[in-house]
Design a protein around this motif. Structure first.
Motif, short mmCIF file in Angstrom:
data_model
loop_
_atom_site.label_atom_id
_atom_site.label_comp_id
_atom_site.label_asym_id
_atom_site.label_seq_id
_atom_site.Cartn_x
_atom_site.Cartn_y
_atom_site.Cartn_z
N PRO A 127 123.18 125.03 41.54
CA PRO A 127 124.13 125.68 42.60
C PRO A 127 124.75 126.87 42.29
O PRO A 127 124.62 127.25 41.01
CB PRO A 127 125.24 124.60 42.40
CG PRO A 127 124.83 123.45 41.85
CD PRO A 127 123.49 123.93 40.91
N GLY A 128 124.77 127.59 43.03
CA GLY A 128 125.27 129.34 42.55
C GLY A 128 124.25 130.32 42.52
O GLY A 128 124.33 131.04 41.96
N THR A 129 123.00 129.74 42.71
CA THR A 129 121.66 130.64 42.43
C THR A 129 121.05 130.61 43.83
O THR A 129 120.99 129.76 44.66
CB THR A 129 120.82 130.12 41.30
OG1 THR A 129 120.26 128.80 41.73
CG2 THR A 129 121.69 129.84 39.88
N HIS A 147 123.59 140.78 39.51
CA HIS A 147 123.33 139.35 40.18
C HIS A 147 121.77 138.65 39.34
O HIS A 147 121.75 137.36 39.55
CB HIS A 147 123.25 139.21 41.63
CG HIS A 147 122.07 139.96 42.05
ND1 HIS A 147 121.41 139.61 43.46
CD2 HIS A 147 120.78 140.63 41.62
CE1 HIS A 147 120.18 140.22 43.72
NE2 HIS A 147 120.13 140.98 42.63
N PHE A 148 121.25 139.46 38.72
CA PHE A 148 120.00 139.31 38.34
C PHE A 148 119.98 138.11 36.92
O PHE A 148 120.57 138.25 36.15
CB PHE A 148 119.16 140.43 37.73
CG PHE A 148 117.52 139.97 37.28
CD1 PHE A 148 116.83 140.05 37.91
CD2 PHE A 148 117.76 140.09 36.05
CE1 PHE A 148 115.43 139.75 37.64
CE2 PHE A 148 116.25 139.71 35.77
CZ PHE A 148 115.15 139.46 36.27
N VAL A 149 119.32 137.14 37.22
CA VAL A 149 119.17 136.03 36.26
C VAL A 149 117.78 136.22 35.40
O VAL A 149 117.58 136.46 34.18
CB VAL A 149 119.51 134.45 36.86
CG1 VAL A 149 119.22 133.90 35.62
CG2 VAL A 149 120.60 134.68 37.27
N ARG A 150 116.69 135.93 36.03
CA ARG A 150 115.56 136.15 35.53
C ARG A 150 114.36 136.40 36.45
O ARG A 150 114.46 135.58 37.65
CB ARG A 150 115.04 135.04 34.49
CG ARG A 150 115.03 133.83 35.09
CD ARG A 150 114.47 132.78 34.07
NE ARG A 150 114.52 131.38 34.41
CZ ARG A 150 115.63 130.58 34.59
NH1 ARG A 150 116.73 131.11 34.33
NH2 ARG A 150 115.36 129.45 35.32
N ARG A 151 113.15 136.84 35.99
CA ARG A 151 112.04 136.88 37.16
C ARG A 151 111.18 135.41 37.04
O ARG A 151 111.23 134.72 36.04
CB ARG A 151 111.18 137.85 36.84
CG ARG A 151 109.87 138.19 38.00
CD ARG A 151 109.55 139.62 37.60
NE ARG A 151 108.71 139.26 36.37
CZ ARG A 151 107.56 139.04 36.00
NH1 ARG A 151 106.80 138.47 37.13
NH2 ARG A 151 106.97 139.13 34.82
N ARG A 175 121.97 135.05 40.80
CA ARG A 175 123.18 134.47 41.11
C ARG A 175 123.56 134.75 42.67
O ARG A 175 123.49 135.75 43.25
CB ARG A 175 124.50 135.18 40.32
CG ARG A 175 124.19 135.39 38.91
CD ARG A 175 124.43 133.95 37.95
NE ARG A 175 125.71 133.38 38.06
CZ ARG A 175 126.53 133.56 37.24
NH1 ARG A 175 126.17 134.42 36.30
NH2 ARG A 175 127.48 133.08 37.33
N GLN A 176 124.04 133.67 43.35
CA GLN A 176 124.34 134.08 44.74
C GLN A 176 125.93 134.67 44.54
O GLN A 176 126.95 134.24 44.13
CB GLN A 176 124.87 132.41 45.34
CG GLN A 176 125.14 132.22 46.56
CD GLN A 176 124.91 131.25 47.34
OE1 GLN A 176 125.06 129.98 46.86
NE2 GLN A 176 124.36 131.02 48.77
N VAL A 177 126.00 135.63 45.41
CA VAL A 177 127.03 136.44 45.63
C VAL A 177 127.47 136.48 47.10
O VAL A 177 126.68 136.36 47.85
CB VAL A 177 126.96 137.84 44.90
CG1 VAL A 177 126.70 137.69 43.32
CG2 VAL A 177 126.21 138.46 45.68
N GLU A 178 128.59 136.83 47.39
CA GLU A 178 129.08 137.38 48.50
C GLU A 178 128.76 139.03 48.78
O GLU A 178 129.51 139.73 48.08
CB GLU A 178 130.58 136.90 48.81
CG GLU A 178 131.18 137.16 50.15
CD GLU A 178 132.67 137.07 50.12
OE1 GLU A 178 132.96 136.01 49.91
OE2 GLU A 178 133.44 138.00 50.63
N PHE A 207 126.69 145.92 46.74
CA PHE A 207 127.54 145.10 45.40
C PHE A 207 127.67 143.79 46.00
O PHE A 207 127.83 143.53 47.28
CB PHE A 207 128.54 145.80 44.98
CG PHE A 207 128.07 147.00 44.39
CD1 PHE A 207 128.11 147.01 43.11
CD2 PHE A 207 128.10 148.20 44.78
CE1 PHE A 207 127.78 148.19 42.36
CE2 PHE A 207 127.58 149.25 44.13
CZ PHE A 207 127.40 149.28 42.71
N GLY A 208 128.01 142.67 45.29
CA GLY A 208 128.58 141.38 45.78
C GLY A 208 129.69 141.06 45.06
O GLY A 208 129.95 141.71 43.79
N ARG A 209 130.47 139.97 45.44
CA ARG A 209 131.48 139.26 44.84
C ARG A 209 130.97 137.94 44.16
O ARG A 209 130.31 137.19 44.71
CB ARG A 209 132.71 138.96 45.62
CG ARG A 209 133.41 140.05 46.16
CD ARG A 209 134.61 139.60 46.94
NE ARG A 209 135.27 140.85 47.87
CZ ARG A 209 134.64 141.10 49.01
NH1 ARG A 209 133.96 140.50 49.73
NH2 ARG A 209 135.19 142.42 49.52
#
Ligand code: TMP
Length: 258
Positions: A21-23, A69-73, A82-85, A180-182
């Motif tokens: 969740p959230g990704t 927002h980047f986590v990993r390739r 990461r899921q952003v608005e 950009f995102g929230r």
């Protein structure tokens, strides 16, 4: 085969539901568009290169404290984010006169600006992404004055850092577009850098010859589009292994259509 849920498809990327969740999984396509989708084509290998280039730049930016927002390739064409608005504002930072700025003011491309200029565009394909001011952004509630303050500060820091990084590999960072995102963590909201940073949304010119090394090669039918993206990756020291080199079969350059 069970398919992942597709959350959103844009012109160059697809977003899928992520493993937690959230990704989200951000998939980079080879599709290219210009002039708000009027020109369409494929740049073979672009998705692989942009995935790598954007990963590299986001990681370097994270090292200097830019939240992203980047986590990993995950693989050649996908990265976990990461899921952003997404804030529906495209932020363009310009260091040298080019593109729509040159057109709007009847200026020659290539003149260094006395200082970096930030512009905002409303992210709305149906309207052709019209240029907007801070007034529109706050009045229509796309971002608060505090959000905008963060966005402006982050954009200027990103510009300072990337100018140096690219110059170090013999490239002038002429201009680029950011989104950009929230991101909510518990009750806290943070503005983070989202989308991608790649030759799709930067203008990069060779520091010595001013040769264009970015999507303008596609927009303006200059040829050797994939080769230019590959050269950017090569200079950054991240040319992915196993990527087909532009061989004799590709002597006429990448397959762009129309
Ligand atoms: P422009 O000169 O056409 O306004 O473009 C400025 C920069 O923004 C350039 O590096 C390309 C990038 N850009 C995008 O990433 N997406 C867009 O839709 C547009 C118009 C520009």
């Amino acid at each position: 085969m069970a398919r992942r849920r597709r959350i959103y498809e844009g012109k160059a990327k697809v977003m899928y539901e992520g493993p937690e969740p959230g990704t989200l999984v951000q998939y980079f396509k080879d599709d290219a568009t210009a002039f708000n989708n009027q020109k369409k084509g494929t740049i073979t290998g672009k998705g692989v290169l942009n995935n790598r280039i954007s990963e590299y730049l986001m990681l370097r930016l994270a090292e200097i404290g830019i939240p992203t927002h980047f986590v990993r390739r995950l693989n050649m064409r996908e990265q976990l984010v990461r899921q952003v608005e997404i804030i529906p504002v495209e932020v363009v930072v310009r260091n040298i006169v080019a593109g729509s700025l040159a057109k709007r003011f009847g200026m020659e491309e290539g003149q260094a600006l006395p200082r970096s200029i930030i512009e905002y565009y409303y992210k709305k394909d149906e309207l052709g992404d019209p240029m907007i001011s801070e007034e529109h952004i706050t009045a229509f509630g796309w971002a608060t004055p505090q959000d905008l303050d963060d966005i402006l500060n982050l954009s200027l820091r990103i510009n300072d850092f990337l100018l140096g990084l690219f110059l170090g590999v013999g490239l002038k960072l002429v201009d680029f577009k950011l989104e950009f995102g929230r991101l909510w963590e518990n009750e806290e909201m943070r503005i983070v850098l989202a989308d991608e940073i790649s030759p799709d949304n930067c203008r990069l010119w060779d520091a010595k010859t001013n040769e264009k090394m970015d999507k303008d090669r596609f927009r303006r039918d200059l040829g050797n589009v994939a080769e230019a993206y590959q050269e950017v990756a090569r200079r950054l020291g991240i040319l992915p292994e196993g990527l087909p080199e532009a061989g004799p079969g590709d002597a006429t350059g990448p397959k762009t259509m129309q």
